[in-house]
Design a protein around this motif. Structure first.
Motif, PDB file in Angstrom:
ATOM      1  N   MET A   1       0.201  -1.309   0.432  1.00 48.02           N
ATOM      2  CA  MET A   1      -0.528   0.040   0.648  1.00 48.02           C
ATOM      3  C   MET A   1       1.481   1.214   0.479  1.00 48.02           C
ATOM      4  SD  MET A   1      -2.605   1.393   2.614  1.00 48.02           S
ATOM      5  CE  MET A   1      -4.093  -0.040   2.276  1.00 48.02           C
ATOM      6  N   SER A   2       0.413   1.777  -0.927  1.00 50.32           N
ATOM      7  CA  SER A   2       1.032   3.069  -0.932  1.00 50.32           C
ATOM      8  C   SER A   2       1.057   4.956   0.140  1.00 50.32           C
ATOM      9  CB  SER A   2       0.719   3.930  -2.441  1.00 50.32           C
ATOM     10  OG  SER A   2       0.301   4.658  -2.610  1.00 50.32           O
ATOM     11  N   LEU A   3       1.807   4.948   0.392  1.00 51.20           N
ATOM     12  CA  LEU A   3       1.900   6.589   1.313  1.00 51.20           C
ATOM     13  C   LEU A   3       0.390   6.691   0.799  1.00 51.20           C
ATOM     14  CD1 LEU A   3       2.839   7.363   4.162  1.00 51.20           C
ATOM     15  CD2 LEU A   3       4.200   8.976   2.225  1.00 51.20           C
ATOM     16  N   ASP A   4      -0.144   7.144  -0.775  1.00 44.63           N
ATOM     17  CA  ASP A   4      -0.974   7.843  -0.256  1.00 44.63           C
ATOM     18  C   ASP A   4      -2.212   6.963  -0.129  1.00 44.63           C
ATOM     19  OD1 ASP A   4       0.884  10.332  -1.148  1.00 44.63           O
ATOM     20  OD2 ASP A   4       0.520   9.899  -3.559  1.00 44.63           O
ATOM     21  N   MET A   5      -2.243   6.177  -0.838  1.00 46.33           N
ATOM     22  CA  MET A   5      -3.525   5.492  -0.287  1.00 46.33           C
ATOM     23  C   MET A   5      -3.648   5.549   0.472  1.00 46.33           C
ATOM     24  SD  MET A   5      -5.792   4.160  -2.336  1.00 46.33           S
ATOM     25  CE  MET A   5      -5.137   3.508  -3.322  1.00 46.33           C
ATOM     26  N   TRP A   6      -2.969   5.087   2.073  1.00 49.08           N
ATOM     27  CA  TRP A   6      -2.534   4.483   3.089  1.00 49.08           C
ATOM     28  C   TRP A   6      -3.446   5.892   3.987  1.00 49.08           C
ATOM     29  CZ3 TRP A   6      -0.938   7.447   7.898  1.00 49.08           C
ATOM     30  CH2 TRP A   6      -0.814   7.025   8.427  1.00 49.08           C
ATOM     31  N   LEU A   7      -2.844   7.549   3.158  1.00 45.07           N
ATOM     32  CA  LEU A   7      -3.578   8.527   4.014  1.00 45.07           C
ATOM     33  C   LEU A   7      -4.771   8.433   3.598  1.00 45.07           C
ATOM     34  CD1 LEU A   7       0.073  10.813   3.129  1.00 45.07           C
ATOM     35  CD2 LEU A   7      -1.331  10.080   4.983  1.00 45.07           C
ATOM     36  N   ALA A   8      -4.828   7.904   2.162  1.00 42.59           N
ATOM     37  CA  ALA A   8      -6.458   7.976   1.706  1.00 42.59           C
ATOM     38  C   ALA A   8      -7.259   7.519   3.096  1.00 42.59           C
ATOM     39  CB  ALA A   8      -6.969   8.221   0.160  1.00 42.59           C
ATOM     40  N   TRP A   9      -7.119   5.904   2.936  1.00 39.89           N
ATOM     41  CA  TRP A   9      -8.496   5.622   3.417  1.00 39.89           C
ATOM     42  C   TRP A   9      -8.120   5.937   5.335  1.00 39.89           C
ATOM     43  CZ3 TRP A   9     -10.671   1.828   5.053  1.00 39.89           C
ATOM     44  CH2 TRP A   9     -11.156   1.140   6.014  1.00 39.89           C
ATOM     45  N   LEU A  10      -6.489   6.917   6.231  1.00 40.35           N
ATOM     46  CA  LEU A  10      -7.122   7.393   7.442  1.00 40.35           C
ATOM     47  C   LEU A  10      -7.805   8.234   7.301  1.00 40.35           C
ATOM     48  CD1 LEU A  10      -5.563   7.498  10.038  1.00 40.35           C
ATOM     49  CD2 LEU A  10      -3.584   9.094   8.868  1.00 40.35           C
ATOM     50  N   ALA A  11      -8.015   9.084   6.069  1.00 38.55           N
ATOM     51  CA  ALA A  11      -8.837   9.934   6.347  1.00 38.55           C
ATOM     52  C   ALA A  11     -10.088   9.254   6.570  1.00 38.55           C
ATOM     53  CB  ALA A  11      -8.635  10.968   5.239  1.00 38.55           C
ATOM     54  N   ILE A 128     -21.059  -5.064   7.742  1.00 40.68           N
ATOM     55  CA  ILE A 128     -19.597  -6.211   6.526  1.00 40.68           C
ATOM     56  C   ILE A 128     -20.132  -5.854   5.411  1.00 40.68           C
ATOM     57  CG2 ILE A 128     -19.579  -8.667   5.908  1.00 40.68           C
ATOM     58  CD1 ILE A 128     -18.299  -8.048   8.695  1.00 40.68           C
ATOM     59  N   VAL A 129     -21.395  -5.072   4.425  1.00 38.78           N
ATOM     60  CA  VAL A 129     -21.786  -4.553   3.231  1.00 38.78           C
ATOM     61  C   VAL A 129     -20.954  -3.681   3.365  1.00 38.78           C
ATOM     62  CG1 VAL A 129     -23.209  -4.142   2.095  1.00 38.78           C
ATOM     63  CG2 VAL A 129     -23.466  -6.088   3.664  1.00 38.78           C
ATOM     64  N   PHE A 130     -20.591  -3.055   4.082  1.00 36.40           N
ATOM     65  CA  PHE A 130     -19.674  -1.811   4.582  1.00 36.40           C
ATOM     66  C   PHE A 130     -18.023  -1.553   3.728  1.00 36.40           C
ATOM     67  CE2 PHE A 130     -17.108   2.107   5.536  1.00 36.40           C
ATOM     68  CZ  PHE A 130     -17.630   3.245   4.454  1.00 36.40           C
ATOM     69  N   MET A 131     -17.972  -2.159   4.554  1.00 31.37           N
ATOM     70  CA  MET A 131     -16.812  -2.974   4.534  1.00 31.37           C
ATOM     71  C   MET A 131     -16.090  -3.790   3.023  1.00 31.37           C
ATOM     72  SD  MET A 131     -14.631  -2.363   7.354  1.00 31.37           S
ATOM     73  CE  MET A 131     -15.074  -1.731   8.799  1.00 31.37           C
ATOM     74  N   LEU A 132     -17.250  -5.100   2.910  1.00 29.70           N
ATOM     75  CA  LEU A 132     -16.816  -5.309   1.316  1.00 29.70           C
ATOM     76  C   LEU A 132     -16.870  -3.940   0.303  1.00 29.70           C
ATOM     77  CD1 LEU A 132     -16.714  -8.296   0.453  1.00 29.70           C
ATOM     78  CD2 LEU A 132     -19.396  -8.172   0.353  1.00 29.70           C
ATOM     79  N   ALA A 133     -17.495  -2.736   0.697  1.00 33.62           N
ATOM     80  CA  ALA A 133     -17.584  -2.149  -0.312  1.00 33.62           C
ATOM     81  C   ALA A 133     -16.681  -1.558  -0.372  1.00 33.62           C
ATOM     82  CB  ALA A 133     -18.803  -1.232  -0.406  1.00 33.62           C
ATOM     83  N   ILE A 134     -16.298  -1.174   0.487  1.00 34.95           N
ATOM     84  CA  ILE A 134     -15.071   0.564   0.731  1.00 34.95           C
ATOM     85  C   ILE A 134     -13.679  -0.471   0.383  1.00 34.95           C
ATOM     86  CG2 ILE A 134     -15.122   0.019   3.442  1.00 34.95           C
ATOM     87  CD1 ILE A 134     -14.776   3.351   2.979  1.00 34.95           C
ATOM     88  N   LEU A 135     -13.438  -1.742   1.651  1.00 39.37           N
ATOM     89  CA  LEU A 135     -12.020  -1.651   1.640  1.00 39.37           C
ATOM     90  C   LEU A 135     -10.952  -2.356   0.261  1.00 39.37           C
ATOM     91  CD1 LEU A 135     -12.636  -1.929   4.895  1.00 39.37           C
ATOM     92  CD2 LEU A 135     -11.853  -4.296   4.674  1.00 39.37           C
ATOM     93  N   PRO A 136     -12.052  -3.050  -0.565  1.00 34.91           N
ATOM     94  CA  PRO A 136     -11.238  -3.366  -1.673  1.00 34.91           C
ATOM     95  C   PRO A 136     -10.724  -1.926  -2.671  1.00 34.91           C
ATOM     96  CG  PRO A 136     -12.941  -4.654  -1.721  1.00 34.91           C
ATOM     97  CD  PRO A 136     -13.091  -3.541  -0.924  1.00 34.91           C
ATOM     98  N   GLN A 137     -11.057  -1.003  -2.383  1.00 33.79           N
ATOM     99  CA  GLN A 137     -11.053  -0.368  -3.347  1.00 33.79           C
ATOM    100  C   GLN A 137      -9.838   0.431  -2.398  1.00 33.79           C
ATOM    101  OE1 GLN A 137     -13.534   3.074  -3.379  1.00 33.79           O
ATOM    102  NE2 GLN A 137     -15.475   1.295  -2.790  1.00 33.79           N
ATOM    103  N   PHE A 138      -9.110   0.143  -1.339  1.00 34.89           N
ATOM    104  CA  PHE A 138      -7.790   1.077  -1.001  1.00 34.89           C
ATOM    105  C   PHE A 138      -6.121  -0.522  -1.093  1.00 34.89           C
ATOM    106  CE2 PHE A 138     -10.851   3.727   0.941  1.00 34.89           C
ATOM    107  CZ  PHE A 138     -10.825   4.820   0.893  1.00 34.89           C
ATOM    108  N   LEU A 139      -6.850  -0.932  -1.941  1.00 35.27           N
ATOM    109  CA  LEU A 139      -5.800  -1.938  -1.967  1.00 35.27           C
ATOM    110  C   LEU A 139      -5.227  -2.308  -3.244  1.00 35.27           C
ATOM    111  CD1 LEU A 139      -8.010  -5.418  -0.752  1.00 35.27           C
ATOM    112  CD2 LEU A 139      -6.120  -4.559   0.381  1.00 35.27           C
ATOM    113  N   ASP A 140      -3.639  -2.644  -3.164  1.00 35.30           N
ATOM    114  CA  ASP A 140      -3.063  -2.776  -4.745  1.00 35.30           C
ATOM    115  C   ASP A 140      -3.488  -4.725  -4.717  1.00 35.30           C
ATOM    116  OD1 ASP A 140      -1.375  -3.233  -6.698  1.00 35.30           O
ATOM    117  OD2 ASP A 140      -0.077  -1.798  -5.199  1.00 35.30           O
ATOM    118  N   PRO A 141      -3.880  -4.633  -5.562  1.00 32.62           N
ATOM    119  CA  PRO A 141      -3.866  -5.770  -6.099  1.00 32.62           C
ATOM    120  C   PRO A 141      -2.747  -7.029  -6.331  1.00 32.62           C
ATOM    121  CG  PRO A 141      -5.020  -4.816  -7.884  1.00 32.62           C
ATOM    122  CD  PRO A 141      -5.055  -3.585  -6.746  1.00 32.62           C
ATOM    123  N   THR A 142      -1.270  -5.561  -7.353  1.00 32.88           N
ATOM    124  CA  THR A 142      -0.707  -6.482  -7.534  1.00 32.88           C
ATOM    125  C   THR A 142       0.487  -6.588  -5.344  1.00 32.88           C
ATOM    126  OG1 THR A 142       0.879  -4.174  -7.806  1.00 32.88           O
ATOM    127  CG2 THR A 142      -0.705  -5.040  -9.576  1.00 32.88           C
TER     128      THR A 142
END
Length: 209
Positions: A1-11, A128-142
């Protein structure tokens, strides 16, 4: 996870935690009734449930829950009934329940406080539904997923513990201003109404809204 992505997740975590919900109401109720440090054990229970929800999503079980109307409904109505039970308990609480504990009083059950927080958070299938919807958006699949989920879980739990400490502490400070039984009864029933309101809101949610 990049710093930018982590900061977005933190927000996002701050935004999620600061939004009032059943956890915030339970934290304030616990802080009012037991004071900050004993009441804060309720927050520990909230976080254990939060970790469980993230684990469920990470393992893919969340997708099963979303797909199963029966599973979703069972968890939802269990949550509704528990929130209504908390509302009833809060409504029935006598004014002396909000007074600081005497030196010789029996200690508050830590396990009970943790369990209360755990049930409040874990019995909300919408989370659970909320987590399932939002968590994958912050993941780097590579990149490896386990370290990313671990970092996201740590960030969310740490953020939520800070926010819930604020709710618990704020409520605990109010305790010393409750001088009359009438004031205490009014506050008790206000929290009862909030628990009932959260139960009503939870009863209206479905898997897509």
């Amino acid at each position: 996870m990049s710093l930018d992505m982590w900061l977005a997740w933190l927000a996002a975590c701050w935004l999620i935690s600061l939004t009032p919900g059943a956890g915030a109401i339970a934290s304030m109720s616990s802080g009012l009734k037991h004071g900050f440090w004993p009441g804060y054990w309720n927050v520990v229970g909230l976080q254990l449930a939060l970790l469980l929800q993230i684990l469920v999503v990470a393992l893919g079980v969340g997708a099963v829950l979303v797909a199963s109307e029966t599973a979703f409904s069972l968890i939802k109505w269990a949550g509704v009934l528990y929130l209504l039970y908390l509302a009833w308990k809060q409504w029935q609480a006598v004014p002396s329940d909000l007074q600081p504990a005497a030196a010789d009083a029996a200690p508050v059950s830590i396990a009970r406080l943790i369990g209360n927080g755990f049930v409040v958070n874990s019995s909300n299938p919408k989370a659970i539904v909320f987590m399932l919807a939002i968590l994958p958006q912050f993941l780097d699949p590579t990149q490896p997923l386990v370290p990313q989920y671990s970092l996201m879980a740590f960030t969310m739990v740490a953020t939520d513990m800070i926010v819930m400490a604020g709710y618990t502490g704020l409520a605990a400070r109010v305790l010393k201003y409750l001088r009359t039984p009438r004031q205490q009864r009014y506050l008790n029933r206000s929290f009862a109404a909030m628990f009932a309101g959260m139960a009503s809101m939870l009863s209206l949610v479905n898997r897509t809204h």
